[in-house]
Design a protein around this motif. Sequence first.
Motif, PDB file in Angstrom:
ATOM      1  N   VAL A 153      -0.002 -38.568 -11.084  1.00  0.00           N
ATOM      2  CA  VAL A 153       1.403 -38.374 -11.542  1.00  0.00           C
ATOM      3  C   VAL A 153       2.249 -39.051 -10.193  1.00  0.00           C
ATOM      4  CG1 VAL A 153       3.510 -37.117 -11.889  1.00  0.00           C
ATOM      5  CG2 VAL A 153       1.384 -36.444 -13.105  1.00  0.00           C
ATOM      6  N   CYS A 155       6.110 -40.267  -8.496  1.00  0.00           N
ATOM      7  CA  CYS A 155       7.347 -40.074  -8.528  1.00  0.00           C
ATOM      8  C   CYS A 155       8.182 -41.464  -7.968  1.00  0.00           C
ATOM      9  CB  CYS A 155       7.830 -38.961  -7.914  1.00  0.00           C
ATOM     10  SG  CYS A 155       9.649 -38.678  -7.570  1.00  0.00           S
ATOM     11  N   ILE A 165       9.200 -39.741 -13.358  1.00  0.00           N
ATOM     12  CA  ILE A 165       8.038 -39.087 -12.861  1.00  0.00           C
ATOM     13  C   ILE A 165       7.283 -39.260 -14.053  1.00  0.00           C
ATOM     14  CG2 ILE A 165       7.077 -37.107 -12.399  1.00  0.00           C
ATOM     15  CD1 ILE A 165       9.533 -35.838 -11.373  1.00  0.00           C
ATOM     16  N   ARG A 188       8.731 -36.716 -17.059  1.00  0.00           N
ATOM     17  CA  ARG A 188      10.086 -36.266 -16.525  1.00  0.00           C
ATOM     18  C   ARG A 188      10.995 -37.386 -15.966  1.00  0.00           C
ATOM     19  NH1 ARG A 188       7.121 -32.735 -17.872  1.00  0.00           N
ATOM     20  NH2 ARG A 188       6.920 -30.466 -17.400  1.00  0.00           N
ATOM     21  N   ASP A 204      12.774 -33.853 -20.146  1.00  0.00           N
ATOM     22  CA  ASP A 204      11.194 -33.354 -20.214  1.00  0.00           C
ATOM     23  C   ASP A 204      10.819 -34.161 -21.224  1.00  0.00           C
ATOM     24  OD1 ASP A 204       8.776 -32.401 -20.468  1.00  0.00           O
ATOM     25  OD2 ASP A 204       9.276 -30.304 -20.345  1.00  0.00           O
ATOM     26  N   LEU A 238       3.298 -32.269  -9.922  1.00  0.00           N
ATOM     27  CA  LEU A 238       4.348 -31.438 -10.980  1.00  0.00           C
ATOM     28  C   LEU A 238       4.424 -29.989 -10.889  1.00  0.00           C
ATOM     29  CD1 LEU A 238       6.930 -31.974 -12.801  1.00  0.00           C
ATOM     30  CD2 LEU A 238       4.954 -32.144 -14.735  1.00  0.00           C
ATOM     31  N   TYR A 241       5.745 -28.671  -7.588  1.00  0.00           N
ATOM     32  CA  TYR A 241       7.310 -28.658  -7.593  1.00  0.00           C
ATOM     33  C   TYR A 241       7.787 -27.680  -8.586  1.00  0.00           C
ATOM     34  CZ  TYR A 241      11.860 -30.300  -9.316  1.00  0.00           C
ATOM     35  OH  TYR A 241      13.257 -30.413  -9.749  1.00  0.00           O
ATOM     36  N   GLU A 242       7.086 -27.313  -9.685  1.00  0.00           N
ATOM     37  CA  GLU A 242       7.760 -26.178 -10.574  1.00  0.00           C
ATOM     38  C   GLU A 242       7.603 -24.877 -10.112  1.00  0.00           C
ATOM     39  OE1 GLU A 242       5.814 -27.153 -14.204  1.00  0.00           O
ATOM     40  OE2 GLU A 242       7.322 -28.671 -15.003  1.00  0.00           O
TER      41      GLU A 242
END
Length: 268
Positions: A153, A155, A165, A188, A204, A238, A241-242
């Motif tokens: 992934v 960004c 993202i 995202r 999302d 990700l 980050y979440e």
Amino acid sequence: MFAVLLIVILTSGYIYSSKHLPSRYKMAKSEGWDLYFQVARRGFELAIVSAIICIVIDFTGVLGYVLKRTTGLTYQPDFRQIPFSHSDLKLLVWAAFTIFFSYVIAWVKSRKYDVNQVRKLNMLLHVVRENPLELFVTKATLSFVNNDEDSQVVCITLSSRKVYIGFCVGGNNVLHGNLEHVGIIPIRSGFRDKDSLELLITNDYESYFLDPNVNLDIGEFIILIPTSEITSYQNFDLAAYEAIQQMKGFGVSAEDVNDDMGLVSQLD
């Protein structure tokens, strides 16, 4: 004669450099004297090899033998009927063969790139290794098309502070040394705060992509991002980050997160 040699060397060098994929990339990245010397060096190498081949053929007489055995023809030119000498004829044959030889060698050496996408991208890593953005795009694309590894992934932040993202699916004109757009399938998107530049995710797309009731053509969602608009690019975790956002919601400070990265790893 010197003019003929120079023309042949530069012409064959340019043909090879424009047809051979790695050389084409290097030529696109070169300018001024670097470009001239690169073309001249390739042309000189091809001219030397071509000259050796021509000398061997002339010395052994293999061409005349093959013509006589296959067609019954005998190579006996009447130089009274042509406006140049035997040496001039040999020079012209060498010149024509060198130019033809440059096409053939470039085609043969580029064939290895006309294979499956994974092998091609692996070889491209060596070609683009000196350009950070092109190397980043190639690595990310390789992870996406390679079924043997997890897709990375990425960004990408634009000059407008818009952030995408998702998965990188390649870029245009990489081998021409002129990467203008980067293709990405977003999962995202959001923006960076004007003052703190903190990443704020607002959309999302992944939930929509995973909905079994949606008749999805993923190619329709590819976004082409102009490289001129890119201000930063990075690999993106990700899940981490979440997890960090969740801890911030529970009142955990950034200092606490930095002091206990093991917690993030467990939540990942």
